[in-house]
Motif scaffolding. Structure first.
Motif, PDB file in Angstrom:
ATOM      1  N   ASN A  70       0.850  -1.190   0.000  1.00  0.00           N
ATOM      2  CA  ASN A  70       0.000   0.000   0.000  1.00  0.00           C
ATOM      3  C   ASN A  70       0.886   1.240   0.000  1.00  0.00           C
ATOM      4  O   ASN A  70       2.111   1.152   0.167  1.00  0.00           O
ATOM      5  CB  ASN A  70      -0.932  -0.003   1.224  1.00  0.00           C
ATOM      6  CG  ASN A  70      -0.155  -0.243   2.514  1.00  0.00           C
ATOM      7  OD1 ASN A  70       0.745   0.517   2.848  1.00  0.00           O
ATOM      8  ND2 ASN A  70      -0.498  -1.325   3.221  1.00  0.00           N
ATOM      9  N   VAL A  71       0.257   2.398  -0.182  1.00  0.00           N
ATOM     10  CA  VAL A  71       1.035   3.631  -0.274  1.00  0.00           C
ATOM     11  C   VAL A  71       1.695   3.977   1.057  1.00  0.00           C
ATOM     12  O   VAL A  71       2.773   4.584   1.081  1.00  0.00           O
ATOM     13  CB  VAL A  71       0.171   4.805  -0.774  1.00  0.00           C
ATOM     14  CG1 VAL A  71      -0.290   4.568  -2.196  1.00  0.00           C
ATOM     15  CG2 VAL A  71      -1.000   5.086   0.139  1.00  0.00           C
ATOM     16  N   ALA A  72       1.093   3.597   2.175  1.00  0.00           N
ATOM     17  CA  ALA A  72       1.687   3.893   3.477  1.00  0.00           C
ATOM     18  C   ALA A  72       3.044   3.197   3.615  1.00  0.00           C
ATOM     19  O   ALA A  72       4.026   3.808   4.082  1.00  0.00           O
ATOM     20  CB  ALA A  72       0.750   3.477   4.607  1.00  0.00           C
ATOM     21  N   ASP A  73       3.127   1.936   3.200  1.00  0.00           N
ATOM     22  CA  ASP A  73       4.406   1.226   3.259  1.00  0.00           C
ATOM     23  C   ASP A  73       5.436   1.891   2.344  1.00  0.00           C
ATOM     24  O   ASP A  73       6.613   2.014   2.700  1.00  0.00           O
ATOM     25  CB  ASP A  73       4.218  -0.234   2.837  1.00  0.00           C
ATOM     26  CG  ASP A  73       3.434  -1.040   3.854  1.00  0.00           C
ATOM     27  OD1 ASP A  73       3.251  -0.557   4.983  1.00  0.00           O
ATOM     28  OD2 ASP A  73       2.991  -2.150   3.499  1.00  0.00           O
ATOM     29  N   PHE A  74       4.984   2.307   1.170  1.00  0.00           N
ATOM     30  CA  PHE A  74       5.884   2.976   0.232  1.00  0.00           C
ATOM     31  C   PHE A  74       6.435   4.266   0.835  1.00  0.00           C
ATOM     32  O   PHE A  74       7.648   4.519   0.808  1.00  0.00           O
ATOM     33  CB  PHE A  74       5.146   3.282  -1.068  1.00  0.00           C
ATOM     34  CG  PHE A  74       5.857   4.244  -1.971  1.00  0.00           C
ATOM     35  CD1 PHE A  74       6.917   3.824  -2.755  1.00  0.00           C
ATOM     36  CD2 PHE A  74       5.478   5.576  -2.029  1.00  0.00           C
ATOM     37  CE1 PHE A  74       7.589   4.714  -3.583  1.00  0.00           C
ATOM     38  CE2 PHE A  74       6.138   6.472  -2.850  1.00  0.00           C
ATOM     39  CZ  PHE A  74       7.199   6.043  -3.630  1.00  0.00           C
ATOM     40  N   PHE A  75       5.547   5.104   1.379  1.00  0.00           N
ATOM     41  CA  PHE A  75       6.005   6.374   1.930  1.00  0.00           C
ATOM     42  C   PHE A  75       6.941   6.162   3.117  1.00  0.00           C
ATOM     43  O   PHE A  75       7.928   6.889   3.281  1.00  0.00           O
ATOM     44  CB  PHE A  75       4.812   7.241   2.342  1.00  0.00           C
ATOM     45  CG  PHE A  75       4.041   7.801   1.184  1.00  0.00           C
ATOM     46  CD1 PHE A  75       4.686   8.492   0.173  1.00  0.00           C
ATOM     47  CD2 PHE A  75       2.667   7.657   1.104  1.00  0.00           C
ATOM     48  CE1 PHE A  75       3.984   9.016  -0.903  1.00  0.00           C
ATOM     49  CE2 PHE A  75       1.948   8.181   0.034  1.00  0.00           C
ATOM     50  CZ  PHE A  75       2.600   8.858  -0.971  1.00  0.00           C
ATOM     51  N   THR A  76       6.653   5.180   3.945  1.00  0.00           N
ATOM     52  CA  THR A  76       7.537   4.907   5.074  1.00  0.00           C
ATOM     53  C   THR A  76       8.940   4.563   4.589  1.00  0.00           C
ATOM     54  O   THR A  76       9.944   5.053   5.115  1.00  0.00           O
ATOM     55  CB  THR A  76       6.979   3.760   5.936  1.00  0.00           C
ATOM     56  OG1 THR A  76       5.788   4.218   6.580  1.00  0.00           O
ATOM     57  CG2 THR A  76       7.979   3.329   7.001  1.00  0.00           C
ATOM     58  N   GLU A  77       9.023   3.725   3.553  1.00  0.00           N
ATOM     59  CA  GLU A  77      10.335   3.351   3.020  1.00  0.00           C
ATOM     60  C   GLU A  77      11.086   4.566   2.468  1.00  0.00           C
ATOM     61  O   GLU A  77      12.305   4.648   2.565  1.00  0.00           O
ATOM     62  CB  GLU A  77      10.171   2.311   1.918  1.00  0.00           C
ATOM     63  CG  GLU A  77      11.484   1.811   1.351  1.00  0.00           C
ATOM     64  CD  GLU A  77      11.300   0.724   0.320  1.00  0.00           C
ATOM     65  OE1 GLU A  77      11.744   0.911  -0.831  1.00  0.00           O
ATOM     66  OE2 GLU A  77      10.705  -0.322   0.679  1.00  0.00           O
ATOM     67  N   GLN A  78      10.340   5.526   1.926  1.00  0.00           N
ATOM     68  CA  GLN A  78      10.988   6.699   1.347  1.00  0.00           C
ATOM     69  C   GLN A  78      11.449   7.704   2.402  1.00  0.00           C
ATOM     70  O   GLN A  78      12.520   8.291   2.266  1.00  0.00           O
ATOM     71  CB  GLN A  78      10.022   7.394   0.375  1.00  0.00           C
ATOM     72  CG  GLN A  78       9.605   6.544  -0.814  1.00  0.00           C
ATOM     73  CD  GLN A  78      10.776   6.120  -1.676  1.00  0.00           C
ATOM     74  OE1 GLN A  78      11.662   6.902  -1.966  1.00  0.00           O
ATOM     75  NE2 GLN A  78      10.780   4.851  -2.065  1.00  0.00           N
ATOM     76  N   ILE A  79      10.651   7.909   3.443  1.00  0.00           N
ATOM     77  CA  ILE A  79      10.958   9.011   4.362  1.00  0.00           C
ATOM     78  C   ILE A  79      11.712   8.586   5.611  1.00  0.00           C
ATOM     79  O   ILE A  79      12.412   9.401   6.227  1.00  0.00           O
ATOM     80  CB  ILE A  79       9.667   9.764   4.772  1.00  0.00           C
ATOM     81  CG1 ILE A  79       8.765   8.897   5.653  1.00  0.00           C
ATOM     82  CG2 ILE A  79       8.937  10.275   3.560  1.00  0.00           C
ATOM     83  CD1 ILE A  79       7.533   9.632   6.178  1.00  0.00           C
ATOM     84  N   LYS A  80      11.605   7.312   6.005  1.00  0.00           N
ATOM     85  CA  LYS A  80      12.185   6.917   7.290  1.00  0.00           C
ATOM     86  C   LYS A  80      13.699   7.065   7.351  1.00  0.00           C
ATOM     87  O   LYS A  80      14.237   7.491   8.390  1.00  0.00           O
ATOM     88  CB  LYS A  80      11.767   5.493   7.653  1.00  0.00           C
ATOM     89  CG  LYS A  80      12.081   5.158   9.120  1.00  0.00           C
ATOM     90  CD  LYS A  80      11.415   3.863   9.555  1.00  0.00           C
ATOM     91  CE  LYS A  80      11.665   3.619  11.047  1.00  0.00           C
ATOM     92  NZ  LYS A  80      10.998   2.391  11.514  1.00  0.00           N
TER      93      LYS A  80
END
Length: 775
Positions: free
Chosen positions: A524-534
């Motif tokens: 999902n997009v939440a997993d994607f964004f976490t990988e990008q910003i964390k």
């Protein structure tokens, strides 16, 4: 910090979010609360705790419910037969059916012509900038991702020139955006002077910079120098207004540089320690004494001298340069002069000066890494021109002017499928010579559009329509400057659902998982964004949603601390390690390493044989508060404020041609014509007119050939194709010759009359501007 959800009772909640797109709106990241009742947004109000907007919103944000719940909005996928293009013969389908069609048609095109025969076009929608190229590379498998604006003339040139000259991301006025307490932070200093060069932030609110900041700084003592062909509000309140002839920015910049050097008003320490090529620059600038610059630019020499001295004697001073630099075939040189001025004054990366950042970070980096998903050798098939080495060095995308040439000639190979990603190209500011684009795209085998509303581009050209959510209907992140000079990372929080729509990124996921699942591993997009910003922020996307926003840590004078170079050494990330007043890259690309002035291809000065018939200069692209390019034309409240396209004409000029306020006027040159209503005003020079762009009429017949009146007020019909700079950047959207005359009304223009061939007026559509012309 604000609460994400506020319970108001009786089933009413307020949901905190930050705006981005769709709509593809400037500004970027307005903080707001959306009041939701019975699953519907009923009110919009600013978030007073947002550190930048502080509760302030523009009229486009305030009318979001009208946009979201418009009866004209498309709320489910649509298909129609290829032979029905131009007809309102759409049939609703499910997303699974749409994905089946995409999978089948993409496979067909690849099998018969190769993946390179697909081209993905993007508009200026902010999320589209991040997510269209990954769709092209990692889902469709084509190297031909394209921003279809001649010379790529929007933001990209500024970023590229900054990278070439400074080795840093897009430079920006320091407005204390990095600090929670903003202007009161002890590290910050209010700029003494701010130079607004080809930028009108009170109306454009560009790329994460909010125009009200200029008023805040004015109240704290900042004074202004405004470079603009029009007397804008900021120009009227500036100490100095340099009302130049459109397209002569490079000459003005060189004149200012020459004055500062001759008067010994530059920062010797910064020049000696951190700049390369000063002696060569001094020699070149000496070719532009102020009397010559006055003749070229129309700005009095005394005004140029006074403004130059003011910024040189008051530190820190800062610069904001805008789209007028990009929309100019001489824009690479103009941008170079702006950066030189900031550098030789010693105002780079100092408190209250011009901030610098690492050229790529966050998802801007991910966007280009997606090129690794292309099959071996595929990137070499990308459509470009070997002469445009500077463009190629900065952009891993196809060149827009070359794409049109390929569409028309099938060289080096035919293009067979187009994907329109948040772009209403034939109506918008992007396509110069829009009818040529339209005619060339009609022959495509299969075309897809993803957007919020049915547009002339979709109605005229597409076979499949994918409906997109607004920012109020999906989760996402907001990145001012797209991660290049990001002072904040903000959360878009989904508040409601409307119809059967998906976000741009969700569509990428669905298409990617069908066509190339290994490149789209996220659930999902939440997993994607976490990988990008964390890795950089140290938090998950869910945590960002709760926080609302995170301001980045910032340090001044990064060049002294090794923070701009990957090797950790002091200096700038350029081949010389210095600010390159004389570029070490340009000469290798066939470009002059020093800035120079050159007339654009179609002005009364470059084409004196046309000047008698077409004596005026048309500039365009000025922003309205009521729309973002071609968007918002169907929103009743906004349309009531701006019902028709306006052309600004000086009273002296209007009297000469028998034109009165409110008359319909035809604007014409050898390439095309457009109809707009006259607004007679002294804010424009008698030798110049300013025409609004991006107009179409959703209330008119949507079917071909009318296509909602898209050709009637299409200013880009007057802009030449491929009249661009040597390294591939910049086109004359803001400086072409024209004439004006009164007409009976909006229908006087007709619909699909053919444009004049460019060759008929001596512009070779197959080559860029290639000869230096001194004024």
């Amino acid at each position: 910090m604000s609460e994400r959800i506020i319970e108001c009772g009786d089933g009413v909640v307020k949901c905190r979010t930050c705006a981005w797109s769709p709509p593809g709106d400037h500004p970027v990241g307005c903080g707001m609360y959306l009041t939701v009742k019975d699953g519907k947004v009923v009110d919009v109000e600013g978030d007073p705790d947002h550190p930048i907007t502080q509760g302030r919103l523009c009229v486009r944000c305030l009318t979001l419910p009208e946009y979201m719940y418009s009866e004209k909005r498309v709320l489910s996928p649509l298909k129609r037969a290829r032979e029905d293009r131009g007809k309102d013969a759409w049939e609703p389908i499910t997303w699974d059916e749409a994905l089946d069609i995409i999978e089948e048609r993409v496979s067909y095109v690849k099998e018969n012509w190769g993946a390179e025969s697909i081209v993905a076009f993007q508009g200026t929608g902010r999320e589209a900038t991040l997510y269209k190229t990954p769709l092209a590379y990692a889902a469709l498998g084509t190297p031909n991702s394209c921003f279809p604006m001649s010379g790529d003339s929007c933001y990209g040139p500024r970023c590229s020139v900054a990278d070439f000259i400074l080795g840093a991301g897009y430079p920006e006025l320091d407005y204390a955006a990095f600090f929670p307490d903003r202007y009161d932070d002890p590290r910050y200093e209010v700029p003494k002077y701010i130079v607004l060069w080809g930028k009108d932030p009170l109306f454009s609110n560009p790329d994460g910079f909010f125009g009200h900041t200029l008023i805040d700084l004015m109240k704290r003592g900042s004074r202004y120098v405004v470079v603009d062909p029009r007397v804008t509000w900021m120009a009227a309140h500036a100490d100095f207004h340099l009302q130049l002839r459109p397209g002569t920015d490079a000459a003005l910049g060189l004149g200012m540089i020459n004055y500062l050097i001759q008067e010994d008003l530059y920062d010797h320490d910064f020049v000696e320690n951190w700049c390369y090529g000063f002696d060569e620059l001094k020699e070149r600038a000496a070719e532009y004494p102020l009397d010559k610059v006055e003749e070229i630019t129309w700005v009095p020499a005394a005004t140029i001298a006074a403004a130059s001295r003011a910024i040189a004697e008051n530190h820190p001073s800062s610069f904001m340069w805008g789209l007028a630099i990009d929309t100019n075939a001489n824009g690479v040189q103009a941008g170079h002069t702006v950066l030189i001025l900031a550098a030789i004054l010693g105002d780079l990366d100092v408190p209250g000066g011009v901030t610098l950042a690492v050229p790529a970070s966050f998802m801007g980096k991910w966007r280009y890494e997606c090129a690794q998903q292309l099959p071996p050798g595929m990137l070499k098939k990308q459509i470009t021109d070997p002469r445009y080495q500077g463009f190629r060095a900065a952009h891993l995308i196809a060149h827009p002017d070359c794409i049109l040439d390929t569409l028309e000639t099938d060289e080096p190979y035919p293009l067979k499928m187009a994907w329109f990603y948040a772009t209403n190209g034939i109506a918008n500011t992007t396509n110069a010579q829009g009818k040529r684009w339209f005619k060339a795209l009609e022959k495509m085998e299969f075309n897809v559009c993803q957007d919020v509303f049915m547009t002339p581009t979709a109605m005229g050209l597409c076979d499949l329509f994918l409906p997109v959510t607004t920012f109020a209907e999906h989760d996402g992140v907001v990145l001012p400057h797209f991660g290049r000079n990001t002072h904040m990372v903000m959360a878009m929080n989904k508040c409601v659902e409307v119809g059967d729509c998906h976000s741009d990124l969700e569509i990428d996921f669905m298409v990617g998982k069908r066509l190339n699942p290994k490149a789209w591993p996220w659930d999902n997009v939440a997993d994607f964004f976490t990988e990008q910003i964390k890795p950089q922020l140290g938090i998950t996307f869910e945590e960002l949603q709760e926080l609302g926003w995170v301001q980045q840590e910032f340090e001044y004078r990064k060049y002294e601390k090794g923070l701009l170079r990957p090797d950790g050494e002091p200096g700038f990330n350029t081949p010389t390690g210095l600010v390159e007043l004389c570029s070490s890259l340009y000469e290798d690309w066939g470009e002059d390493p020093l800035p120079y002035f050159e007339e654009n291809a179609l002005t009364p000065f470059s084409r004196p044989e046309l000047a008698n018939e077409y004596p005026l200069i048309m500039t365009t692209g000025g922003r309205e508060t009521t729309s973002f390019h071609s968007e918002h034309r169907q929103v009743p409240s906004l349309r009531a404020l701006m019902p028709y396209p306006l052309v600004q004409i000086n009273p002296e000029t209007a009297a000469l041609y028998g034109i009165e306020e409110g008359d319909w006027v035809c604007i014409e040159n050898p390439l095309g014509k457009a109809i707009e209503k006259a607004h007679v005003t002294p804010i424009i020079d008698p030798r110049v007119i300013h025409a609004q762009h991006g107009w179409w009429f959703p209330e008119q017949d949507p079917e071909a050939p009318n296509l909602s009146g898209v050709w009637k007020s299409n200013i880009n019909s007057l802009v030449p194709h491929r009249a661009i700079g040597r390294i591939g950047f910049g086109a004359p959207f803001k400086n072409v010759l024209c004439k004006i005359y009164k007409v009976d009304g909006l229908d006087a223009l007709g619909t699909l009359s053919p444009d004049t061939e460019q060759g008929a007026i001596g512009i070779d559509p197959a080559s860029p501007v290639a000869t230096r012309k001194e004024a």
